[in-house]
Design a protein around this motif. Sequence first.
Motif, mmCIF file in Angstrom:
data_model
loop_
_atom_site.group_PDB
_atom_site.id
_atom_site.type_symbol
_atom_site.label_atom_id
_atom_site.label_comp_id
_atom_site.label_asym_id
_atom_site.label_seq_id
_atom_site.Cartn_x
_atom_site.Cartn_y
_atom_site.Cartn_z
ATOM 1 N N LYS A 1 54.168 43.739 45.566
ATOM 2 C CA LYS A 1 53.624 44.917 46.333
ATOM 3 C C LYS A 1 54.324 46.258 46.319
ATOM 4 O O LYS A 1 53.737 47.345 46.008
ATOM 5 N N LEU A 2 55.749 46.071 46.275
ATOM 6 C CA LEU A 2 56.514 47.147 46.025
ATOM 7 C C LEU A 2 56.733 47.462 44.633
ATOM 8 O O LEU A 2 57.371 48.807 44.461
ATOM 9 N N ILE A 3 56.406 47.060 43.660
ATOM 10 C CA ILE A 3 56.496 47.381 42.340
ATOM 11 C C ILE A 3 55.313 48.199 41.770
ATOM 12 O O ILE A 3 54.091 47.736 42.092
ATOM 13 N N THR A 4 55.473 49.392 41.143
ATOM 14 C CA THR A 4 54.293 50.253 41.158
ATOM 15 C C THR A 4 53.926 49.873 39.710
ATOM 16 O O THR A 4 52.879 50.583 39.305
ATOM 17 N N MET A 5 54.600 49.553 38.844
ATOM 18 C CA MET A 5 54.272 49.467 37.421
ATOM 19 C C MET A 5 55.001 48.304 36.669
ATOM 20 O O MET A 5 55.997 47.958 36.853
ATOM 21 N N GLY A 6 53.940 47.540 35.900
ATOM 22 C CA GLY A 6 54.494 46.561 35.192
ATOM 23 C C GLY A 6 53.679 45.359 35.627
ATOM 24 O O GLY A 6 52.590 45.240 35.925
ATOM 25 N N VAL A 7 54.273 43.957 35.098
ATOM 26 C CA VAL A 7 53.124 42.894 35.097
ATOM 27 C C VAL A 7 53.321 42.169 36.456
ATOM 28 O O VAL A 7 52.124 41.435 36.773
ATOM 29 N N GLU A 8 54.094 42.497 37.153
ATOM 30 C CA GLU A 8 53.975 41.620 38.674
ATOM 31 C C GLU A 8 52.775 42.008 39.371
ATOM 32 O O GLU A 8 52.245 40.959 39.925
ATOM 33 N N PRO A 9 52.398 43.409 39.718
ATOM 34 C CA PRO A 9 51.166 43.476 40.552
ATOM 35 C C PRO A 9 50.026 42.773 39.714
ATOM 36 O O PRO A 9 49.015 42.394 40.655
ATOM 37 N N PHE A 10 50.142 42.768 38.547
ATOM 38 C CA PHE A 10 48.822 42.343 37.805
ATOM 39 C C PHE A 10 48.770 40.860 37.918
ATOM 40 O O PHE A 10 47.636 40.212 38.466
ATOM 41 N N ILE A 11 49.931 39.946 38.062
ATOM 42 C CA ILE A 11 49.978 38.610 38.285
ATOM 43 C C ILE A 11 49.625 38.371 39.707
ATOM 44 O O ILE A 11 48.813 37.448 40.055
#
Lengths: 217, 151, 334
Positions: free
Chosen positions: C286-296
């Motif tokens: 939730k804290l990451i605004t860019m990248g694969v994390e929110p995607f997964i």
Amino acid sequence: MARLNVNPTRMVLTGLKKRLKTARRGHKLLKDKRDELMKKFLDIVRENKRLREEVERKVSIVHSRFVMARALMNAEVLEEALMSPKVEVNLKASTKNIMSVDVPVLEYTTEGGGEGDIYPYGFANTTGELDEAIATLSELVPELLKLAEMEKSAQLLADEIEKTRRRVNALEYVLIPNLEETIKYIVMKLDENERSNLTRLMKVKDMVLKETHEFHY
Amino acid sequence: MLEQIFTGQFFAYFGAAIAFLVAGLGSSKGVGLAGQTGAGVLSEDPSKFGSVMLLEALPSTQAIYGFVIAFLIIGKINDAMVLQEGLKLFAAGLPMGVVGLVSAIYQGKVSASGIQLISKHPESVGSAITLALMVEMFAILALIVSILMIG
Amino acid sequence: MIKIKQDDYAYAVGLIRAKEIKLLDGDRLNRMIEAQGAAEAFKVLAEAEYGYGNTENFHSFEQVLAEEMKKTYDLLAEISPVPEVVDAFKKKHDYFNIKVLLKAEFSGQEPPQILVDTGVFGVEQIKRIIRERDYSELTPIMMQAIADTYDAFSRMRDPQAVDLIIDKASYDQFVNDLNEFDSPFLHELARIIIDITNINMYIRARSLNKSWDFIGKLLLKGGEISEEFYFAGFDKPVEAFVDDLRRTKYGDTVKRGWELYTAKKNISGLEKLLDDFLMSYIRRSKLITMGVEPFIAYLFAKETEIRNVRIIMTGKINGLNDDLIRERLRLGYV
């Protein structure tokens, strides 16, 4: 009570008396059988009730566990997990004789699956609730079979009791009274004959005496 | 030969080019990033176009500042420029170019995050813009420094 | 190594953030639980635009959930800058289909209508592959697993062997695929998933008094906790094993789960806590605004949400009481 339609002869009377004796003995025997059947039946019914309550309790546990397992897994995954069984159950049915009633006896043997090894699925994608459901269900199988056996026995015994009761009643309220009445009738008829014979004889005797007297004069 | 190429005029033009080119690159990258995120949000909720566009536009200021500096530098250029004077103008182009590049990219990222923020909480568009404007400050400082250097 | 560039996910993350608003939060799940009967609970799903609009009859809720899952995978595949990432998560459905088809073949039944269409291979395609035994399109791990399954089944005739081999291969594939990407988030995700699955399976198998022989076949590779650790714990009672785990990050979770298990003789509490552990890891994105994390994270959010909906709907249809339902609900993403 209807009288039997027979000739009131002494020979028939002897025959009827013999029949009455047999009927009375049969009645007593059947009554004993009925009482014994009742006793057995009540035993089975009592045991059956206990077992049924037990089975129903366990079935509802199995059901609630399956519901849980079902809630936690996809329909597809659950179905896949239970697609092919690991344990095969062989059922052998034979009969046992209780008071001349043939009641079923079910024997079952399992094939495959070692000690406690009844789970046909992998653990990675299934929930533990399914294990419990399967384990409870597998404990339940012998009891379910026993219950089926008992319910059928109770049913067969009930039939037999009904049949015996009808026979006892037929003997007690129809055949025996009929025989008794017929015998009474024949006896009465025979007595009547006897009496009319006697009267006739006396009359003949009178006539003969009269004739002799008149002859004298 | 070399003296003929590396004249004061050459360096002054070079400085102007860097000021606009590098800051412009940064802005493109920043606006691009914010724009992609914005497009993602808009594909789901087109009603947010106004605030998304505002946030997307923020990183483009660096390119404008770069353009101003380049303009000022070009205005200073004359045919009779000595090498030292040219180098001075070249140096004046650097702060705007480099700071513009970095701040535009990061502002783009903050804007993209801000767009994600308003996609969830449309009422916080003010805070999203404030956060992105914080980065703007460094670009403004760079602009001032560059202007002072041009003199 | 497949490169994952954070900035490529700008569009995807923007879209996903907008989608996240529609995830069922605690309030809406509560409304479902407190609804009078299944039909009313089902209405919440219709409001949340579940499935393809076929939300008339609550008895078809399984189908709606399957559609929703498919919708999620389709969306992610469409917006993913690196298609392999989504494929890595889809392959477990292929393994599932392979499992169903092999079991059907071994037991001589027609493949049942339970194949899922969220795999990398379509349903018809995978049917053809298994029927014609033409495995050239499959991954090497799939091919090996199928060969092993044929071999094991011909020797032991045990349907469980099919599950064990294919499940293991499925997770091997997952770990392998995720480690291909240069994303520490995905590497850690793979490790956590393997560990929580292993811990759960281990405690389950121990409580069923299984042999090490069997447990060895269950345990998956690629986790932080090694097979030796489980083996060392096998001689000791399970409490000691739980105690040994306290030095790992799973210590607290497993300890609480074990306490629930000993109190209620029911493993579902532990399962829930382990799932929640995974979700709290996912929640960091939730804290990451860019990248694969929110995607997964969105994929996991949706999976967990669908799980919760299934728990509620099954509970409602079967008239379970609210506490029993609440107790089993997984921690959600929002």
